[in-house]
Design a protein around this motif. Structure first.
Motif, PDB file in Angstrom:
ATOM      1  N   VAL A 126       0.187  -1.294   0.027  1.00  0.00           N
ATOM      2  CA  VAL A 126      -0.298  -0.030   0.469  1.00  0.00           C
ATOM      3  C   VAL A 126       0.642   1.131  -0.173  1.00  0.00           C
ATOM      4  O   VAL A 126       0.264   2.451   0.516  1.00  0.00           O
ATOM      5  CB  VAL A 126      -0.953   0.143   1.415  1.00  0.00           C
ATOM      6  CG1 VAL A 126      -2.081  -0.904   0.965  1.00  0.00           C
ATOM      7  CG2 VAL A 126      -0.513   0.392   2.691  1.00  0.00           C
ATOM      8  N   VAL A 127       2.197   0.879  -0.168  1.00  0.00           N
ATOM      9  CA  VAL A 127       2.718   2.323  -0.323  1.00  0.00           C
ATOM     10  C   VAL A 127       3.004   3.040  -1.450  1.00  0.00           C
ATOM     11  O   VAL A 127       3.120   2.986  -2.469  1.00  0.00           O
ATOM     12  CB  VAL A 127       5.085   2.203   0.397  1.00  0.00           C
ATOM     13  CG1 VAL A 127       5.152   2.838   0.453  1.00  0.00           C
ATOM     14  CG2 VAL A 127       4.952   0.746   0.894  1.00  0.00           C
ATOM     15  N   GLN A 128       2.222   4.080  -1.271  1.00  0.00           N
ATOM     16  CA  GLN A 128       2.862   5.059  -2.568  1.00  0.00           C
ATOM     17  C   GLN A 128       4.170   5.277  -2.476  1.00  0.00           C
ATOM     18  O   GLN A 128       4.791   5.648  -2.937  1.00  0.00           O
ATOM     19  CB  GLN A 128       1.955   6.699  -2.013  1.00  0.00           C
ATOM     20  CG  GLN A 128       2.222   7.675  -3.096  1.00  0.00           C
ATOM     21  CD  GLN A 128       1.679   6.990  -4.770  1.00  0.00           C
ATOM     22  OE1 GLN A 128       0.438   6.062  -4.586  1.00  0.00           O
ATOM     23  NE2 GLN A 128       2.282   6.655  -5.948  1.00  0.00           N
ATOM     24  N   SER A 170       0.222  -0.260 -10.694  1.00  0.00           N
ATOM     25  CA  SER A 170       0.272  -0.180  -9.205  1.00  0.00           C
ATOM     26  C   SER A 170       0.796   1.281  -8.672  1.00  0.00           C
ATOM     27  O   SER A 170       0.780   1.664  -7.320  1.00  0.00           O
ATOM     28  CB  SER A 170       2.923  -0.914  -9.846  1.00  0.00           C
ATOM     29  OG  SER A 170       2.406   0.672 -10.881  1.00  0.00           O
ATOM     30  N   GLY A 171      -0.210   2.787  -9.266  1.00  0.00           N
ATOM     31  CA  GLY A 171       0.311   3.538  -9.090  1.00  0.00           C
ATOM     32  C   GLY A 171       1.250   4.245  -8.532  1.00  0.00           C
ATOM     33  O   GLY A 171       0.749   5.365  -8.330  1.00  0.00           O
ATOM     34  N   ALA A 172       2.622   3.686  -8.756  1.00  0.00           N
ATOM     35  CA  ALA A 172       3.418   4.182  -8.860  1.00  0.00           C
ATOM     36  C   ALA A 172       3.151   5.298  -9.788  1.00  0.00           C
ATOM     37  O   ALA A 172       3.437   5.515 -11.037  1.00  0.00           O
ATOM     38  CB  ALA A 172       4.586   3.316  -9.331  1.00  0.00           C
ATOM     39  N   GLN A 173       3.844   6.444  -9.323  1.00  0.00           N
ATOM     40  CA  GLN A 173       4.219   7.630 -10.106  1.00  0.00           C
ATOM     41  C   GLN A 173       6.249   7.914  -9.862  1.00  0.00           C
ATOM     42  O   GLN A 173       6.851   8.430  -9.901  1.00  0.00           O
ATOM     43  CB  GLN A 173       3.517   9.506  -8.689  1.00  0.00           C
ATOM     44  CG  GLN A 173       2.381   8.823  -8.447  1.00  0.00           C
ATOM     45  CD  GLN A 173       1.431   9.037  -9.756  1.00  0.00           C
ATOM     46  OE1 GLN A 173       1.363  10.046 -10.606  1.00  0.00           O
ATOM     47  NE2 GLN A 173       1.087   8.605  -9.795  1.00  0.00           N
ATOM     48  N   LEU A 174       6.166   7.919 -11.423  1.00  0.00           N
ATOM     49  CA  LEU A 174       7.388   7.152 -12.137  1.00  0.00           C
ATOM     50  C   LEU A 174       8.016   8.363 -13.315  1.00  0.00           C
ATOM     51  O   LEU A 174       7.244   8.912 -13.973  1.00  0.00           O
ATOM     52  CB  LEU A 174       7.672   6.047 -12.672  1.00  0.00           C
ATOM     53  CG  LEU A 174       8.047   5.099 -11.689  1.00  0.00           C
ATOM     54  CD1 LEU A 174       7.735   3.685 -12.644  1.00  0.00           C
ATOM     55  CD2 LEU A 174       8.172   5.286 -10.393  1.00  0.00           C
ATOM     56  N   PHE A 175       8.558   9.523 -13.410  1.00  0.00           N
ATOM     57  CA  PHE A 175       8.943  10.278 -14.287  1.00  0.00           C
ATOM     58  C   PHE A 175      10.298  10.645 -14.956  1.00  0.00           C
ATOM     59  O   PHE A 175      10.971   9.739 -15.015  1.00  0.00           O
ATOM     60  CB  PHE A 175       9.578  11.445 -13.460  1.00  0.00           C
ATOM     61  CG  PHE A 175       8.414  12.168 -12.660  1.00  0.00           C
ATOM     62  CD1 PHE A 175       7.251  12.552 -13.155  1.00  0.00           C
ATOM     63  CD2 PHE A 175       7.395  11.887 -11.044  1.00  0.00           C
ATOM     64  CE1 PHE A 175       5.744  13.104 -12.537  1.00  0.00           C
ATOM     65  CE2 PHE A 175       6.633  12.157 -10.476  1.00  0.00           C
ATOM     66  CZ  PHE A 175       4.994  12.287 -11.176  1.00  0.00           C
ATOM     67  N   ASP A 176       9.871  11.517 -16.055  1.00  0.00           N
ATOM     68  CA  ASP A 176      11.518  11.007 -17.196  1.00  0.00           C
ATOM     69  C   ASP A 176      12.168  12.628 -16.903  1.00  0.00           C
ATOM     70  O   ASP A 176      11.640  13.104 -17.425  1.00  0.00           O
ATOM     71  CB  ASP A 176      10.679  10.632 -18.389  1.00  0.00           C
ATOM     72  CG  ASP A 176      12.061  11.064 -19.335  1.00  0.00           C
ATOM     73  OD1 ASP A 176      13.040  10.910 -19.047  1.00  0.00           O
ATOM     74  OD2 ASP A 176      11.589  11.587 -20.459  1.00  0.00           O
ATOM     75  N   GLU A 177      12.481  12.720 -15.260  1.00  0.00           N
ATOM     76  CA  GLU A 177      13.205  14.437 -15.013  1.00  0.00           C
ATOM     77  C   GLU A 177      14.484  13.868 -14.682  1.00  0.00           C
ATOM     78  O   GLU A 177      15.042  12.909 -14.058  1.00  0.00           O
ATOM     79  CB  GLU A 177      12.402  14.412 -14.582  1.00  0.00           C
ATOM     80  CG  GLU A 177      11.306  15.059 -14.959  1.00  0.00           C
ATOM     81  CD  GLU A 177       9.890  15.758 -13.647  1.00  0.00           C
ATOM     82  OE1 GLU A 177       8.957  16.384 -14.409  1.00  0.00           O
ATOM     83  OE2 GLU A 177      10.131  15.584 -12.687  1.00  0.00           O
TER      84      GLU A 177
END
Length: 185
Positions: free
Chosen positions: A63-65, A88-95
């Protein structure tokens, strides 16, 4: 023209490996061994997630964000697609680290992980990360950082130096890194 990679090899994608060391659940064992109470982890961040396998698996199985960034567009794209498909809800960025670490909407984190990148990034990026950890890691939170060191890699240094020398002296920049590596091997 400045090099967008800041000297980091971006011609070849990172491996598709899963790294158990990045799992915040494993922190509990270290804390128990030290006689400490491990913090509850509700928000976590991985800086330099490569293909995003670990961040996505951890996000999908808990349940970890999870949030994170990787500056390599191909790797970040794969990780984002994996997050979407796995839901998965993971907020992954290309930065780049500077851009990601200045995002106002990021939460304060219970856990921040860096696997291997510390050895390869510039001093400027290390300063960005130190500032980010100072600002965004909650009091009592955990910072996991791994990096290559001489004791573990000392036996490979002569081979690495030989292959690097071959690629630089006998290799052709126009041939691309993959061909230079193949030639050196």
């Amino acid at each position: 023209m400045s090099d967008w990679t800041a000297g980091y090899v971006a011609d070849i994608g990172y491996t598709y490996g899963y790294y158990t060391e990045l799992n915040p659940v494993r922190v509990r064992l270290a804390f128990l061994n030290a006689g400490l109470v491990a913090p509850e982890v509700g928000s976590a961040c991985e800086l330099g997630f490569g293909q995003g396998m670990s961040a996505n698996l951890h996000a999908a199985a808990s349940v970890v964000q999870w949030s994170g960034t990787d500056f390599n567009p191909a790797q970040a794209g794969f990780a984002q697609e994996l997050a979407r498909v796995a839901d998965s809800g993971a907020q992954l960025f290309d930065e780049a680290f500077g851009q990601f670490c200045s995002r106002a909407e990021l939460p304060d984190f219970d856990y921040i992980g860096l696997h291997g990148i510390w050895s390869w990034i510039s001093d400027e990026n290390r300063a960005v990360i130190v500032d980010f950890v100072r600002r965004k890691l909650k009091v009592g939170g955990v910072l996991y950082i791994s990096y290559n060191t001489q004791p573990g890699w000392a036996a490979m240094v002569p081979m690495r130096d030989l292959l690097t020398e071959h690629a630089e002296v006998l290799g052709s920049d126009g041939a691309g890194i993959v061909n230079r590596i193949d030639s050196a091997l």
